[in-house]
Design a protein around this motif. Structure first.
Motif, PDB file in Angstrom:
ATOM      1  N   ASP A 103     135.915  53.942   4.667  1.00 31.86           N
ATOM      2  CA  ASP A 103     134.889  54.795   5.283  1.00 31.86           C
ATOM      3  C   ASP A 103     133.580  54.016   5.434  1.00 31.86           C
ATOM      4  OD1 ASP A 103     133.632  57.336   6.093  1.00 31.86           O
ATOM      5  OD2 ASP A 103     132.571  57.119   4.177  1.00 31.86           O
ATOM      6  N   TYR A 104     133.215  53.286   4.385  1.00 31.96           N
ATOM      7  CA  TYR A 104     131.980  52.485   4.437  1.00 31.96           C
ATOM      8  C   TYR A 104     132.088  51.440   5.558  1.00 31.96           C
ATOM      9  CZ  TYR A 104     128.253  49.358   2.852  1.00 31.96           C
ATOM     10  OH  TYR A 104     127.121  48.577   2.791  1.00 31.96           O
ATOM     11  N   GLY A 105     133.210  50.766   5.575  1.00 23.45           N
ATOM     12  CA  GLY A 105     133.392  49.658   6.525  1.00 23.45           C
ATOM     13  C   GLY A 105     133.507  50.104   7.972  1.00 23.45           C
ATOM     14  N   LEU A 106     133.924  51.335   8.210  1.00 24.70           N
ATOM     15  CA  LEU A 106     134.050  51.777   9.598  1.00 24.70           C
ATOM     16  C   LEU A 106     132.883  52.682   9.994  1.00 24.70           C
ATOM     17  CD1 LEU A 106     137.881  52.355   9.966  1.00 24.70           C
ATOM     18  CD2 LEU A 106     136.520  50.346  10.505  1.00 24.70           C
ATOM     19  N   ASN A 107     132.613  53.675   9.185  1.00 25.82           N
ATOM     20  CA  ASN A 107     131.611  54.662   9.609  1.00 25.82           C
ATOM     21  C   ASN A 107     130.175  54.237   9.313  1.00 25.82           C
ATOM     22  OD1 ASN A 107     133.728  56.150  10.538  1.00 25.82           O
ATOM     23  ND2 ASN A 107     134.022  57.196   8.587  1.00 25.82           N
ATOM     24  N   HIS A 108     129.946  53.633   8.169  1.00 26.77           N
ATOM     25  CA  HIS A 108     128.571  53.240   7.849  1.00 26.77           C
ATOM     26  C   HIS A 108     128.111  52.024   8.667  1.00 26.77           C
ATOM     27  CE1 HIS A 108     127.856  55.908   4.280  1.00 26.77           C
ATOM     28  NE2 HIS A 108     129.119  56.110   4.596  1.00 26.77           N
ATOM     29  N   PHE A 109     129.059  51.189   9.059  1.00 18.56           N
ATOM     30  CA  PHE A 109     128.679  50.033   9.883  1.00 18.56           C
ATOM     31  C   PHE A 109     128.554  50.415  11.364  1.00 18.56           C
ATOM     32  CE2 PHE A 109     131.284  46.761   7.166  1.00 18.56           C
ATOM     33  CZ  PHE A 109     130.513  47.085   6.061  1.00 18.56           C
ATOM     34  N   ALA A 110     129.063  51.598  11.697  1.00 15.13           N
ATOM     35  CA  ALA A 110     129.228  51.901  13.122  1.00 15.13           C
ATOM     36  C   ALA A 110     127.925  51.872  13.934  1.00 15.13           C
ATOM     37  CB  ALA A 110     129.931  53.236  13.287  1.00 15.13           C
ATOM     38  N   PRO A 111     126.812  52.476  13.465  1.00  9.23           N
ATOM     39  CA  PRO A 111     125.631  52.492  14.358  1.00  9.23           C
ATOM     40  C   PRO A 111     125.146  51.086  14.753  1.00  9.23           C
ATOM     41  CG  PRO A 111     125.408  54.139  12.617  1.00  9.23           C
ATOM     42  CD  PRO A 111     126.606  53.308  12.270  1.00  9.23           C
ATOM     43  N   PRO A 112     124.872  50.168  13.786  1.00  9.46           N
ATOM     44  CA  PRO A 112     124.442  48.836  14.255  1.00  9.46           C
ATOM     45  C   PRO A 112     125.544  48.082  15.002  1.00  9.46           C
ATOM     46  CG  PRO A 112     124.639  48.865  11.834  1.00  9.46           C
ATOM     47  CD  PRO A 112     124.814  50.270  12.313  1.00  9.46           C
ATOM     48  N   TYR A 113     126.804  48.286  14.594  1.00  6.61           N
ATOM     49  CA  TYR A 113     127.911  47.598  15.274  1.00  6.61           C
ATOM     50  C   TYR A 113     127.961  48.015  16.746  1.00  6.61           C
ATOM     51  CZ  TYR A 113     132.674  46.253  16.541  1.00  6.61           C
ATOM     52  OH  TYR A 113     133.768  45.716  17.189  1.00  6.61           O
ATOM     53  N   GLN A 114     127.827  49.317  16.988  1.00  5.70           N
ATOM     54  CA  GLN A 114     127.925  49.795  18.374  1.00  5.70           C
ATOM     55  C   GLN A 114     126.717  49.355  19.194  1.00  5.70           C
ATOM     56  OE1 GLN A 114     130.635  50.582  19.447  1.00  5.70           O
ATOM     57  NE2 GLN A 114     131.799  51.522  17.784  1.00  5.70           N
ATOM     58  N   ARG A 115     125.525  49.326  18.573  1.00  6.02           N
ATOM     59  CA  ARG A 115     124.330  48.844  19.301  1.00  6.02           C
ATOM     60  C   ARG A 115     124.529  47.390  19.726  1.00  6.02           C
ATOM     61  NH1 ARG A 115     121.309  51.385  15.288  1.00  6.02           N
ATOM     62  NH2 ARG A 115     120.609  49.440  14.360  1.00  6.02           N
ATOM     63  N   LEU A 140     123.628  44.629   9.815  1.00  5.44           N
ATOM     64  CA  LEU A 140     125.041  44.447   9.446  1.00  5.44           C
ATOM     65  C   LEU A 140     125.178  43.469   8.282  1.00  5.44           C
ATOM     66  CD1 LEU A 140     126.509  44.494  13.034  1.00  5.44           C
ATOM     67  CD2 LEU A 140     127.194  46.028  11.195  1.00  5.44           C
ATOM     68  N   VAL A 141     124.434  42.372   8.340  1.00  6.88           N
ATOM     69  CA  VAL A 141     124.512  41.397   7.243  1.00  6.88           C
ATOM     70  C   VAL A 141     124.123  42.082   5.939  1.00  6.88           C
ATOM     71  CG1 VAL A 141     123.487  39.286   6.298  1.00  6.88           C
ATOM     72  CG2 VAL A 141     124.186  39.358   8.696  1.00  6.88           C
ATOM     73  N   SER A 142     123.094  42.914   6.006  1.00  9.11           N
ATOM     74  CA  SER A 142     122.649  43.606   4.795  1.00  9.11           C
ATOM     75  C   SER A 142     123.741  44.578   4.280  1.00  9.11           C
ATOM     76  CB  SER A 142     121.331  44.296   5.130  1.00  9.11           C
ATOM     77  OG  SER A 142     121.024  45.239   4.199  1.00  9.11           O
ATOM     78  N   LEU A 143     124.401  45.284   5.203  1.00  9.70           N
ATOM     79  CA  LEU A 143     125.483  46.199   4.797  1.00  9.70           C
ATOM     80  C   LEU A 143     126.681  45.430   4.212  1.00  9.70           C
ATOM     81  CD1 LEU A 143     125.319  48.610   7.857  1.00  9.70           C
ATOM     82  CD2 LEU A 143     125.108  49.346   5.492  1.00  9.70           C
ATOM     83  N   PHE A 144     126.905  44.207   4.709  1.00 10.70           N
ATOM     84  CA  PHE A 144     128.070  43.441   4.240  1.00 10.70           C
ATOM     85  C   PHE A 144     127.881  42.879   2.837  1.00 10.70           C
ATOM     86  CE2 PHE A 144     129.118  42.352   8.924  1.00 10.70           C
ATOM     87  CZ  PHE A 144     129.580  43.630   9.098  1.00 10.70           C
ATOM     88  N   LYS A 145     126.633  42.944   2.338  1.00 13.99           N
ATOM     89  CA  LYS A 145     126.389  42.428   0.977  1.00 13.99           C
ATOM     90  C   LYS A 145     127.246  43.187  -0.034  1.00 13.99           C
ATOM     91  CE  LYS A 145     123.120  39.434   1.925  1.00 13.99           C
ATOM     92  NZ  LYS A 145     121.753  39.772   2.295  1.00 13.99           N
ATOM     93  N   ARG A 146     127.477  44.448   0.276  1.00 12.46           N
ATOM     94  CA  ARG A 146     128.313  45.237  -0.633  1.00 12.46           C
ATOM     95  C   ARG A 146     129.748  44.700  -0.678  1.00 12.46           C
ATOM     96  NH1 ARG A 146     129.102  51.657  -0.704  1.00 12.46           N
ATOM     97  NH2 ARG A 146     130.889  51.701  -2.092  1.00 12.46           N
ATOM     98  N   LEU A 147     130.261  44.293   0.465  1.00 21.20           N
ATOM     99  CA  LEU A 147     131.616  43.717   0.492  1.00 21.20           C
ATOM    100  C   LEU A 147     131.630  42.378  -0.234  1.00 21.20           C
ATOM    101  CD1 LEU A 147     132.752  44.522   4.145  1.00 21.20           C
ATOM    102  CD2 LEU A 147     133.196  45.817   2.068  1.00 21.20           C
ATOM    103  N   GLU A 148     130.547  41.646  -0.078  1.00 22.18           N
ATOM    104  CA  GLU A 148     130.414  40.357  -0.769  1.00 22.18           C
ATOM    105  C   GLU A 148     130.563  40.567  -2.280  1.00 22.18           C
ATOM    106  OE1 GLU A 148     130.077  37.549   0.915  1.00 22.18           O
ATOM    107  OE2 GLU A 148     129.565  36.197  -0.712  1.00 22.18           O
ATOM    108  N   GLN A 149     129.947  41.649  -2.796  1.00 22.05           N
ATOM    109  CA  GLN A 149     130.071  41.970  -4.228  1.00 22.05           C
ATOM    110  C   GLN A 149     131.490  42.407  -4.571  1.00 22.05           C
ATOM    111  OE1 GLN A 149     127.567  41.334  -6.237  1.00 22.05           O
ATOM    112  NE2 GLN A 149     126.415  40.753  -4.413  1.00 22.05           N
ATOM    113  N   GLU A 150     132.063  43.239  -3.701  1.00 26.90           N
ATOM    114  CA  GLU A 150     133.406  43.792  -3.960  1.00 26.90           C
ATOM    115  C   GLU A 150     134.440  42.685  -4.100  1.00 26.90           C
ATOM    116  OE1 GLU A 150     134.620  46.871  -4.412  1.00 26.90           O
ATOM    117  OE2 GLU A 150     132.662  47.822  -4.199  1.00 26.90           O
ATOM    118  N   ILE A 151     134.354  41.692  -3.228  1.00 28.14           N
ATOM    119  CA  ILE A 151     135.372  40.640  -3.230  1.00 28.14           C
ATOM    120  C   ILE A 151     135.353  39.890  -4.562  1.00 28.14           C
ATOM    121  CG2 ILE A 151     136.141  38.483  -2.161  1.00 28.14           C
ATOM    122  CD1 ILE A 151     134.995  39.488   0.472  1.00 28.14           C
TER     123      ILE A 151
END
Ligand SMILES: N[C@@H](CCC(=O)N[C@@H](CS)C(=O)NCC(=O)O)C(=O)O
Length: 213
Positions: A103-115, A140-151
């Motif tokens: 959900d985070y990766g698809l919906n939370h990224f969606a607004p900047p991704y679509q712009r 987007l880079v800022s949102l991806f920091k969470r994935l960076e931690q998850e990995i």
């Protein structure tokens, strides 16, 4: 027992939503056949297609007599129906965590991704608004920091390869292709390594050549 009919996947070759389903079909080695839908010709809005998916969008699968649409729901269906080569862990908490991150990766990224997508995909290079691109890319880079931690030090986003990796890979491949400073990025080294590892997986490789704007 009669041999199983291949699943029909109503597909558009360059659709990231279809790509997400193809990764799971390939991972699970489920026989399937593609039914091409020409989105430019509007085939997805024809009455016979709307009977399958009232939203008028691909992907749709038909498995025997079962019709399923919405890419992430299709992938959950495939996981339920074809438990071989599982793509979700058994533990309910771990499963929930993966769904939260999908959900985070698809919906939370969606607004900047679509712009970003609108600027890069729909405009010639000289018409693009550099500020819009820069701002969306930074978000987007800022949102991806969470994935960076998850990995952390694991090979895939949730440890083992899972529905989470399948869900996110299509958009990440596109963002890398857009070449706007999101990927590769010095502040996202683990995400960068994950992306390279994903591109080596046969399930992703099969359709890599079809990834485009
Ligand atoms: N939430 C849907 C989105 C499906 C979607 O937007 N599909 C696009 C192709 S990537 C489509 O069919 N667009 C054609 C249209 O909207 O007319 C999913 O995950 O399957």
């Amino acid at each position: 027992m009669p041999a199983q009919e291949p699943i029909k996947l109503y597909d558009s070759q360059t659709s990231p939503n279809c790509h997400r389903v193809k990764v799971v079909l390939e991972e699970k080695q489920i026989p399937y056949e593609l039914v091409p839908i020409d989105l430019k010709k509007g085939e997805q809005k024809r009455p016979d297609f709307l009977k399958l998916n009232p939203y008028g969008k691909v992907p749709v699968i038909i498995d025997d007599s079962t019709v399923v649409y919405e890419s992430c729901i299709i992938n959950e269906y495939l996981e339920d129906k074809y438990p071989q080569r599982p793509l979700l862990p058994k533990d309910p908490g771990a499963r929930a965590r993966i769904r939260i991150l999908i959900d985070y990766g698809l919906n939370h990224f969606a607004p900047p991704y679509q712009r970003l997508r609108l600027e890069v995909r729909n405009k010639d290079e000289n018409e693009r608004n550099a500020q819009v691109i820069e701002k969306a890319a930074a978000e987007l880079v800022s949102l991806f920091k969470r994935l960076e931690q998850e990995i952390a030090d694991r090979p895939y986003l949730a440890g083992e390869f899972s529905l989470l990796d399948a869900a996110l890979i299509p958009r990440f491949l596109r963002m890398e292709q857009w070449d706007v400073g999101i990927l590769p990025n010095a502040s996202l080294p683990r995400v960068g390594k994950w992306l390279q590892r994903m591109k080596e997986r046969p399930s992703v490789k099969t359709f890599l050549a079809t990834v485009s704007f």
